[in-house]
Design a protein around this motif. Structure first.
Motif, PDB file in Angstrom:
ATOM      1  N   LEU A 101       6.808 -44.546  37.434  1.00  0.00           N
ATOM      2  CA  LEU A 101       6.854 -43.317  38.073  1.00  0.00           C
ATOM      3  C   LEU A 101       6.281 -42.194  37.431  1.00  0.00           C
ATOM      4  O   LEU A 101       6.079 -42.012  36.196  1.00  0.00           O
ATOM      5  CB  LEU A 101       8.559 -42.968  38.541  1.00  0.00           C
ATOM      6  N   ALA A 127       6.141 -44.487  43.083  1.00  0.00           N
ATOM      7  CA  ALA A 127       6.558 -45.741  43.056  1.00  0.00           C
ATOM      8  C   ALA A 127       5.705 -46.707  44.079  1.00  0.00           C
ATOM      9  O   ALA A 127       5.677 -46.239  45.220  1.00  0.00           O
ATOM     10  CB  ALA A 127       8.058 -45.716  43.667  1.00  0.00           C
ATOM     11  N   THR A 128       5.563 -47.896  43.564  1.00  0.00           N
ATOM     12  CA  THR A 128       4.753 -49.065  44.487  1.00  0.00           C
ATOM     13  C   THR A 128       5.430 -49.975  44.696  1.00  0.00           C
ATOM     14  O   THR A 128       5.300 -50.794  45.715  1.00  0.00           O
ATOM     15  CB  THR A 128       3.435 -49.237  43.765  1.00  0.00           C
ATOM     16  N   GLU A 129       6.492 -50.413  43.908  1.00  0.00           N
ATOM     17  CA  GLU A 129       7.549 -51.478  44.329  1.00  0.00           C
ATOM     18  C   GLU A 129       8.783 -51.163  43.710  1.00  0.00           C
ATOM     19  O   GLU A 129       8.917 -50.768  42.490  1.00  0.00           O
ATOM     20  CB  GLU A 129       6.860 -52.779  43.368  1.00  0.00           C
ATOM     21  N   THR A 130       9.697 -51.153  44.198  1.00  0.00           N
ATOM     22  CA  THR A 130      11.120 -50.913  44.074  1.00  0.00           C
ATOM     23  C   THR A 130      12.209 -52.412  44.445  1.00  0.00           C
ATOM     24  O   THR A 130      11.799 -52.977  45.212  1.00  0.00           O
ATOM     25  CB  THR A 130      11.665 -49.923  44.661  1.00  0.00           C
ATOM     26  N   ASP A 172      13.814 -44.598  48.449  1.00  0.00           N
ATOM     27  CA  ASP A 172      12.614 -45.286  48.550  1.00  0.00           C
ATOM     28  C   ASP A 172      11.395 -44.783  49.037  1.00  0.00           C
ATOM     29  O   ASP A 172      10.443 -44.428  48.221  1.00  0.00           O
ATOM     30  CB  ASP A 172      12.872 -46.676  48.975  1.00  0.00           C
ATOM     31  N   ARG A 185       8.159 -43.146  46.779  1.00  0.00           N
ATOM     32  CA  ARG A 185       7.079 -43.770  46.997  1.00  0.00           C
ATOM     33  C   ARG A 185       5.957 -42.324  47.224  1.00  0.00           C
ATOM     34  O   ARG A 185       4.938 -42.293  46.710  1.00  0.00           O
ATOM     35  CB  ARG A 185       6.946 -44.878  48.056  1.00  0.00           C
ATOM     36  N   SER A 186       6.327 -41.375  48.007  1.00  0.00           N
ATOM     37  CA  SER A 186       5.629 -40.354  48.431  1.00  0.00           C
ATOM     38  C   SER A 186       5.516 -39.591  47.300  1.00  0.00           C
ATOM     39  O   SER A 186       4.359 -38.914  47.275  1.00  0.00           O
ATOM     40  CB  SER A 186       6.161 -39.816  49.720  1.00  0.00           C
ATOM     41  N   ALA A 191      13.180 -48.506  39.914  1.00  0.00           N
ATOM     42  CA  ALA A 191      11.791 -48.457  40.159  1.00  0.00           C
ATOM     43  C   ALA A 191      11.148 -48.102  38.806  1.00  0.00           C
ATOM     44  O   ALA A 191      11.897 -47.356  37.996  1.00  0.00           O
ATOM     45  CB  ALA A 191      11.540 -47.203  41.064  1.00  0.00           C
TER      46      ALA A 191
END
Length: 246
Positions: free
Chosen positions: A27, A219-222, A210, A214-215, A24
């Motif tokens: 961040l 992270a928007t794309e992993t 994941d 994201r929360s 990721a």
């Protein structure tokens, strides 16, 4: 972003290992948000209630790691796998301290599945991070003491293309350089198991990692994948990465 692989010599000795890998970028870590702090505290309470008086040595995932440690010559009661060490601290002290967003996310998932979760700062890794037996000539800077050490010949290490040892005794301890911190923006995360249900648990742990990244870390794309005897490497881009996304 770095890549991750198991060396053929490692796979030959541990053909049943299942590794989960998550990459990721971008961040925002820092101090743990109140919502994450509460989720981490709630998970600790749930784990303590679920484990009850069950000895950690009877937990399938932990006993499998003990067997793996013995197989490469390490006493698992002297050097405990990261997952067992974390749960041992929790059961003895009743709680775990909050460190920062990324560390707390890794620790939350680790105690949930009784598996070691390593959160590597991707900027500390050059090229591919390989899991292989040590020759004994490598150098490692201990995260706790800051001392420079040499791994024992044949112990399992994580090492990058620049010769930096990022972890000793497989999942015992990360190096000082590789550990994620409040300022880390890009990570390579691993979660690994040897027990019968390892694939199911590792895939579930990856999904949780994941979602939490994201929360709470932006992270928007992993890139996520499973690394095992059949597919011993995961790259951060290209067809191989796309095929291994979960």
């Amino acid at each position: 972003m770095p890549s991750f692989r198991y060396d053929p010599a490692l796979i030959e000795r541990f053909p049943g290992v299942v590794g989960g890998v998550l990459l990721a970028e971008g961040l925002v870590g820092g101090t743990t948000q109140p919502e994450l702090a509460e989720a981490f505290a709630a998970e600790q309470r749930a784990v303590l209630a679920r484990r009850g008086d069950t000895p950690l040595s009877d937990v399938p995932s932990l006993s499998a790691w003990r067997r793996a440690f013995r197989a490469f010559g390490v006493d698992p009661t002297a050097y405990r796998s990261a997952g067992e060490a974390l749960l041992r601290r929790l059961t003895k002290q009743g709680s775990l301290p909050s460190i920062n967003t990324l560390v707390d996310i890794g620790n939350l998932v680790s105690i949930r599945y009784a598996l070691p979760v390593a959160m590597f700062d991707a900027h500390s890794i050059t090229g591919t991070l390989t899991v292989r037996p040590a020759t004994g000539d490598e150098s490692f800077i201990d995260l706790g003491s800051g001392a420079t050490e040499q791994p024992e010949p044949d112990e399992v290490i994580f090492i990058d293309e620049a010769g930096h040892v990022a972890a000793r005794r497989w999942c015992w301890r990360q190096s000082a350089e590789s550990a994620s911190s409040a300022s880390t923006t890009d990570v390579l995360v691993t979660v690994e198991g040897h027990h019968a249900e390892a694939r199911t648990d590792v895939e579930a742990a990856l999904a949780d990692l994941d979602a939490l990244l994201r929360s709470f870390a932006g992270a928007t794309e992993t890139t996520i994948g499973i690394v095992d005897a059949a597919t011993p490497a995961l790259t951060s881009s290209g067809p191989d990465a796309a095929e291994r996304r979960l």
